[in-house]
Write a protein that holds these residues in place. Structure first.
Motif, PDB file in Angstrom:
ATOM      1  N   THR A 121      -1.567 -10.921  -4.422  1.00 19.50           N
ATOM      2  CA  THR A 121      -1.525  -9.621  -3.749  1.00 19.50           C
ATOM      3  C   THR A 121      -0.353  -9.569  -2.772  1.00 19.50           C
ATOM      4  OG1 THR A 121      -3.925  -9.649  -3.875  1.00 19.50           O
ATOM      5  CG2 THR A 121      -2.930  -7.913  -2.544  1.00 19.50           C
ATOM      6  N   SER A 122      -0.159 -10.653  -2.024  1.00 13.82           N
ATOM      7  CA  SER A 122       0.962 -10.679  -1.087  1.00 13.82           C
ATOM      8  C   SER A 122       2.286 -10.524  -1.827  1.00 13.82           C
ATOM      9  CB  SER A 122       0.995 -11.987  -0.306  1.00 13.82           C
ATOM     10  OG  SER A 122      -0.230 -12.179   0.336  1.00 13.82           O
ATOM     11  N   ALA A 123       2.404 -11.225  -2.970  1.00  9.86           N
ATOM     12  CA  ALA A 123       3.636 -11.125  -3.747  1.00  9.86           C
ATOM     13  C   ALA A 123       3.848  -9.682  -4.193  1.00  9.86           C
ATOM     14  CB  ALA A 123       3.590 -12.044  -4.957  1.00  9.86           C
ATOM     15  N   LEU A 124       2.758  -9.022  -4.553  1.00 12.04           N
ATOM     16  CA  LEU A 124       2.828  -7.627  -4.981  1.00 12.04           C
ATOM     17  C   LEU A 124       3.288  -6.742  -3.824  1.00 12.04           C
ATOM     18  CD1 LEU A 124       2.185  -6.102  -7.613  1.00 12.04           C
ATOM     19  CD2 LEU A 124      -0.011  -5.485  -6.596  1.00 12.04           C
ATOM     20  N   ILE A 125       2.725  -7.007  -2.645  1.00 12.64           N
ATOM     21  CA  ILE A 125       3.113  -6.228  -1.461  1.00 12.64           C
ATOM     22  C   ILE A 125       4.599  -6.450  -1.163  1.00 12.64           C
ATOM     23  CG2 ILE A 125       2.775  -5.933   1.022  1.00 12.64           C
ATOM     24  CD1 ILE A 125      -0.145  -6.744   0.602  1.00 12.64           C
ATOM     25  N   ILE A 126       5.011  -7.714  -1.224  1.00  6.68           N
ATOM     26  CA  ILE A 126       6.419  -8.031  -0.945  1.00  6.68           C
ATOM     27  C   ILE A 126       7.323  -7.361  -1.980  1.00  6.68           C
ATOM     28  CG2 ILE A 126       8.115  -9.906  -0.911  1.00  6.68           C
ATOM     29  CD1 ILE A 126       5.885 -11.667   0.316  1.00  6.68           C
ATOM     30  N   PHE A 127       6.872  -7.381  -3.227  1.00  3.68           N
ATOM     31  CA  PHE A 127       7.650  -6.755  -4.294  1.00  3.68           C
ATOM     32  C   PHE A 127       7.791  -5.254  -4.047  1.00  3.68           C
ATOM     33  CE2 PHE A 127       8.470  -5.538  -8.770  1.00  3.68           C
ATOM     34  CZ  PHE A 127       9.554  -6.355  -8.971  1.00  3.68           C
ATOM     35  N   GLY A 128       6.658  -4.625  -3.686  1.00  5.14           N
ATOM     36  CA  GLY A 128       6.695  -3.195  -3.353  1.00  5.14           C
ATOM     37  C   GLY A 128       7.619  -2.943  -2.179  1.00  5.14           C
ATOM     38  N   GLY A 129       7.496  -3.799  -1.157  1.00 10.21           N
ATOM     39  CA  GLY A 129       8.341  -3.658   0.025  1.00 10.21           C
ATOM     40  C   GLY A 129       9.807  -3.804  -0.326  1.00 10.21           C
ATOM     41  N   LEU A 130      10.086  -4.731  -1.230  1.00 13.67           N
ATOM     42  CA  LEU A 130      11.465  -4.952  -1.665  1.00 13.67           C
ATOM     43  C   LEU A 130      12.036  -3.672  -2.278  1.00 13.67           C
ATOM     44  CD1 LEU A 130      13.794  -6.932  -2.390  1.00 13.67           C
ATOM     45  CD2 LEU A 130      12.605  -7.329  -4.530  1.00 13.67           C
ATOM     46  N   ALA A 139      -6.181  -2.091  -0.891  1.00 18.56           N
ATOM     47  CA  ALA A 139      -5.781  -1.760  -2.255  1.00 18.56           C
ATOM     48  C   ALA A 139      -5.115  -0.387  -2.309  1.00 18.56           C
ATOM     49  CB  ALA A 139      -6.990  -1.797  -3.186  1.00 18.56           C
ATOM     50  N   ILE A 140      -5.726   0.573  -1.608  1.00 19.90           N
ATOM     51  CA  ILE A 140      -5.170   1.932  -1.611  1.00 19.90           C
ATOM     52  C   ILE A 140      -3.770   1.940  -0.992  1.00 19.90           C
ATOM     53  CG2 ILE A 140      -5.410   4.203  -0.512  1.00 19.90           C
ATOM     54  CD1 ILE A 140      -7.152   3.953  -2.883  1.00 19.90           C
ATOM     55  N   GLN A 141      -3.647   1.210   0.111  1.00 23.27           N
ATOM     56  CA  GLN A 141      -2.332   1.136   0.772  1.00 23.27           C
ATOM     57  C   GLN A 141      -1.278   0.547  -0.152  1.00 23.27           C
ATOM     58  OE1 GLN A 141      -1.570  -0.334   4.728  1.00 23.27           O
ATOM     59  NE2 GLN A 141      -3.624   0.227   5.382  1.00 23.27           N
ATOM     60  N   ILE A 142      -1.684  -0.480  -0.917  1.00 27.11           N
ATOM     61  CA  ILE A 142      -0.730  -1.116  -1.827  1.00 27.11           C
ATOM     62  C   ILE A 142      -0.322  -0.139  -2.922  1.00 27.11           C
ATOM     63  CG2 ILE A 142      -0.405  -2.986  -3.487  1.00 27.11           C
ATOM     64  CD1 ILE A 142      -2.262  -4.674  -1.769  1.00 27.11           C
ATOM     65  N   VAL A 143      -1.313   0.592  -3.426  1.00 27.24           N
ATOM     66  CA  VAL A 143      -0.987   1.584  -4.455  1.00 27.24           C
ATOM     67  C   VAL A 143       0.005   2.603  -3.897  1.00 27.24           C
ATOM     68  CG1 VAL A 143      -1.908   3.473  -5.851  1.00 27.24           C
ATOM     69  CG2 VAL A 143      -3.143   1.308  -5.702  1.00 27.24           C
ATOM     70  N   TRP A 144      -0.253   3.050  -2.673  1.00 29.43           N
ATOM     71  CA  TRP A 144       0.671   3.993  -2.035  1.00 29.43           C
ATOM     72  C   TRP A 144       2.056   3.399  -1.872  1.00 29.43           C
ATOM     73  CZ3 TRP A 144       0.476   8.836  -2.148  1.00 29.43           C
ATOM     74  CH2 TRP A 144      -0.731   9.537  -2.024  1.00 29.43           C
TER      75      TRP A 144
END
Ligand SMILES: Nc1ncnc2c1ncn2[C@@H]1O[C@H](COP(=O)(O)OP(=O)(O)OP(=O)(O)O)[C@@H](O)[C@H]1O
Ligand SMILES: [Mg+2]
Lengths: 304, 366
Positions: free
Chosen positions: B254-263, B340-345
């Protein structure tokens, strides 16, 4: 008859209210070196960049290897381009840069060989920012050669080079010509165009004011040839007695010749009168003389 | 998009990047220095029991039971204040360190099978706040445990954004990960105008490279560098300062996903910011304008506990705030479902922004 590789007709490029290129037409045949000459701001780079597909034109028709550079996606692979203000990623080395182009353009040339050709063999691993101005320029030329292109655009390839390096680049261009490449060359060195170009076009303020072989241009626009005699007052008096028109210019005496053969009769006349003179030379105008007058005349016309 | 060109540019870019000391410093060394600094500064902080003001707006057997449990734990000196008192005023006038509000819907929520929220307020010192939070959380967990035969659940929510273990370092690890991701934006803000000025995009286009390939190669490389620097950050946090992060397959992914989104998000912001700045002066103005508010108001360097309310409000508009909060939830609390919702956003917003950036980012001259 060799095929046409570049065909330009009625090309116009406007930047807001400036017509940087104002309806020019020319074509280049396979194997030909064609040189665009013109003062700063004449529209040379703009023209070249439109042909490269880097800039979009305002109107007119442009074909490079039978493709429209504005639309083609594959043309890049067949072209070699050295832009006027060449620069590269400041931390990359010539070797890395060439390797990159070799991979992306799927070329097979030998990198070290190309570097040697432009005299950069010993700088293969020096970061771009640490190369001298001329070395940077040579890297630009090397990059344009990686894919062994059919058509090359060289925008002022020798500016900033020392005289010896310039001659080396001339040799590279000659070699390319021997290999049948078509080259569009812009330069401010008229002797370079005279030496390398099969045909030249002289541009000024977005228009081509004349084109042809360097010889043809000189023929068309040269003023009378001059006979220059080095001598003293006696020479002047004898020439005056013979009814010749001349001008004193320092230690030189300059005579305008309507026909270059007139030189013979003048020298004969002086010999018959046993007039002593130190030496003489015949001076024919170079492309540069003609160029400066052509471009200058237009400037003067406009200020009137 | 041609993978061979992406990889050719990746290699060219990586080599020049690794040759640049300043780039390496900001990507790798700087975050490490920061975490060592923060870790050292806050490692001495310890917890001492404090007074807990409690206002019970939902008097019932359950709510008083909670108050009793807190009192009898001996971990807080409980001080009750009347229901009609304005808690916020009381906190300010009496400089209250910690106050617990049992809100009026607490009991009804529990009886209707929902969650009973209590709110911790009034901290000025993040270290103490963390400790209080942790202690209270511990007590509530015990109550929850004892009542596990029912479906009732007590949940403590805190108005201070502090990790759940009482160690400040837990907070700084996600914060600094946020900082490393933000630096990719910084890269773009400087690279794009610089490459345009030097006409490097034109030069690169002669190789057949497209702007999408250029962006992709850049992002792939950035992602690798992020993973590298963030792994180092986490390792230092854990091994040098005893951060207790929830690391398992899910939280790491999940963190990697967040970082990827942030990237994606910050690369896009960087490209857009880079596009509006066309000379060297505007580059640094735009760069600082985008960078500094995010850096200081998103809670990268310090929690916004100290900040006045209007800054907290501003921080709510900064994407980095949500990015860091998501990471805190996942890494500190192991809590994936609530973010989860925040990550989707984040991913959705990034995708849209990315599309806009790519569209507006032209390699051609006009
Ligand atoms: N991006 C641009 N926007 C506006 N005007 C431009 C732009 N690029 C070039 N020009 C103008 O177009 C004209 C032609 O420029 P160009 O670069 O083609 O000249 P050039 O013949 O190559 O000159 P030089 O010998 O100095 O290289 C100049 O007057 C220049 O100011
Ligand atoms: Mg030019």
């Amino acid at each position: 008859m060799p095929e046409t590789v570049i065909d330009v007709s009625n090309l116009v490029k406007s930047y807001s209210d400036l017509r940087a290129v104002d309806g020019i037409s020319f074509s280049i045949k396979r194997g030909e070196v064609f040189s665009l000459l013109g003062p700063n701001g004449a529209g040379k780079t703009t023209t070249v960049e439109i042909l490269e597909g880097v800039r979009n034109r305002t109107s007119g028709d442009v074909r490079v290897l039978n493709e429209d550079p504005e639309k083609s996606r594959t043309l890049t692979f067949k072209l070699g381009i050295l832009p006027q203000d060449f620069s590269f990623i400041y931390n990359s080395t010539p070797k890395e840069a060439l390797t990159f182009y070799k991979h992306t353009l799927r070329a097979s040339g030998d990198i070290q060989e190309i570097l040697e050709m432009v005299e950069l063999g010993d700088k293969a691993t020096t970061p771009f920012q640490k190369l001298s101005g001329g070395q940077k320029q040579k890297l630009g030329l090397a990059l344009s050669l990686v894919n062994d292109p059919e058509v090359l655009f060289l925008d002022e390839p020798t500016s900033g080079l020392d005289p010896r390096a310039r001659r080396n680049i001339w040799n590279v261009i000659k070699t390319l010509k021997e290999r049948g490449k078509s080259i569009l060359l812009t330069t401010h060195y008229l002797e370079e165009a005279e030496l390398l170009a099969d045909r030249v076009a002289i541009m000024n303020k977005g228009k081509i004011i004349d084109s042809g072989t360097p010889m043809e241009i000189v023929e068309r626009h040269h003023e009378d040839d001059n006979l220059i005699i080095r001598g003293d007052g006696q020479v002047e008096r004898d020439l005056a007695a013979g009814g010749f028109q001349f001008q004193r210019d320092g230690s030189y005496i300059k005579l305008r010749l309507k026909n270059i053969r007139d030189a013979t009769s003048i020298i004969n006349y002086l010999s018959e009168h046993k007039t002593k003179f130190e030496d003489f030379t015949l001076k024919r105008e170079s492309l540069e003389d003609v160029f400066i007058r052509m471009v200058g005349e237009i400037e003067e016309d406009e200020t009137e | 998009m041609k993978l061979s060109r992406v990889s050719a540019y990746f290699s060219l870019h990586a080599r020049s990047y690794l040759r640049s000391r300043s780039a390496l410093f900001f990507q790798i060394a700087f975050p490490i220095i920061l975490i060592l600094l923060f870790g050292a500064i806050f490692s001495g902080s310890s917890y001492s029991p404090s007074t807990l003001v409690i206002q019970n707006e939902s008097p019932s057997t359950v709510s008083w039971g909670v108050v009793d449990a807190i009192n009898s734990s001996g971990l807080f000196k409980v001080q009750l204040i009347p229901q009609n008192e304005n808690l916020s005023n009381y906190i300010t006038t009496n400089s209250v360190q910690a106050a617990l509000l049992i809100p009026s819907n607490f009991t009804s929520n529990l009886y209707s099978g929902g969650l009973g929220f209590v709110v911790l307020k009034g901290h000025t010192n993040p270290t103490v706040a963390t400790a209080d939070y942790e202690t209270l959380n511990g007590i509530l967990t015990q109550i929850n445990f004892r009542a596990s035969n029912t479906t009732q659940k007590l949940v403590l929510s805190s108005q201070v954004a502090i990790g759940n273990t009482g160690k400040t370092i837990d907070y700084y690890v996600p914060g600094l990960i946020g900082f490393t991701v933000l630096s990719t934006m910084f890269n773009m803000v400087y690279t794009v105008p610089n490459y345009r000025r030097e006409r490097l995009f034109r030069q690169l286009s002669f190789s057949g490279l497209t702007k999408s390939e250029w962006i992709t190669a850049n992002m792939l490389f950035s992602f690798l560098m992020l993973v590298l620097s963030d792994v180092i950050l986490v390792a230092i946090g854990i091994y040098a300062f005893g951060a207790s992060l929830t690391l398992n397959a899910e939280t790491i992914l999940t963190s990697a996903l967040i970082i990827f989104g942030g990237l994606f998000f910050f690369t896009s912001v960087g490209i857009l910011a880079g596009l509006v700045s066309d000379n060297e002066e505007t580059v640094s103005v735009v760069g600082n304008l985008v960078m500094f508010p995010m850096m200081f108001l998103s809670g990268v360097f310090f929690p916004l506990t100290f900040a006045p309310a209007y800054l907290v409000t501003i921080s709510k508009f900064l994407p980095l705030t949500y990015f860091i909060n998501s990471l805190i939830s996942v890494l500190d609390y192991g809590n994936i479902s609530t973010v989860a919702i925040q990550i989707v956003w984040l991913l959705l917003g990034s995708a849209i922004l990315f599309a806009i950036a790519v569209k507006l980012f032209s390699w051609k001259q006009k």
